[in-house]
Design a protein around this motif. Sequence first.
Motif, short mmCIF file in Angstrom:
data_model
loop_
_atom_site.label_atom_id
_atom_site.label_comp_id
_atom_site.label_asym_id
_atom_site.label_seq_id
_atom_site.Cartn_x
_atom_site.Cartn_y
_atom_site.Cartn_z
N ALA A 189 0.82 -1.21 0.00
CA ALA A 189 0.00 0.00 0.00
C ALA A 189 0.86 1.27 0.00
O ALA A 189 0.44 2.31 -0.52
CB ALA A 189 -0.93 0.00 1.21
N ASP A 190 2.07 1.19 0.55
CA ASP A 190 2.94 2.37 0.60
C ASP A 190 3.74 2.56 -0.69
O ASP A 190 4.68 3.34 -0.74
CB ASP A 190 3.88 2.28 1.80
CG ASP A 190 4.84 1.10 1.71
OD1 ASP A 190 4.79 0.35 0.72
OD2 ASP A 190 5.64 0.93 2.64
N GLU A 191 3.32 1.82 -1.76
CA GLU A 191 3.95 1.90 -3.08
C GLU A 191 5.43 1.50 -3.08
O GLU A 191 6.23 2.01 -3.84
CB GLU A 191 3.77 3.30 -3.68
CG GLU A 191 2.32 3.66 -3.91
CD GLU A 191 2.14 4.99 -4.57
OE1 GLU A 191 3.11 5.52 -5.15
OE2 GLU A 191 1.03 5.51 -4.53
#
Length: 52
Positions: free
Chosen positions: A33-35
């Motif tokens: 999700a934090d890329e």
Amino acid sequence: MRLWVVDAGANGKYAHAETQRVTLTLTPKAVPADEGSPRTVLITGGEVDGER
């Protein structure tokens, strides 16, 4: 998966058919999700109800 390609000349007559087989190797990746960097995942087990 089936892919069909139809080629008809000006007269529209069916003249020739060929079958080509394409093999794909898919490698699933999980993207955080934090890329961050994608990582390879292991998929195992049977299909779950509603999975598709």
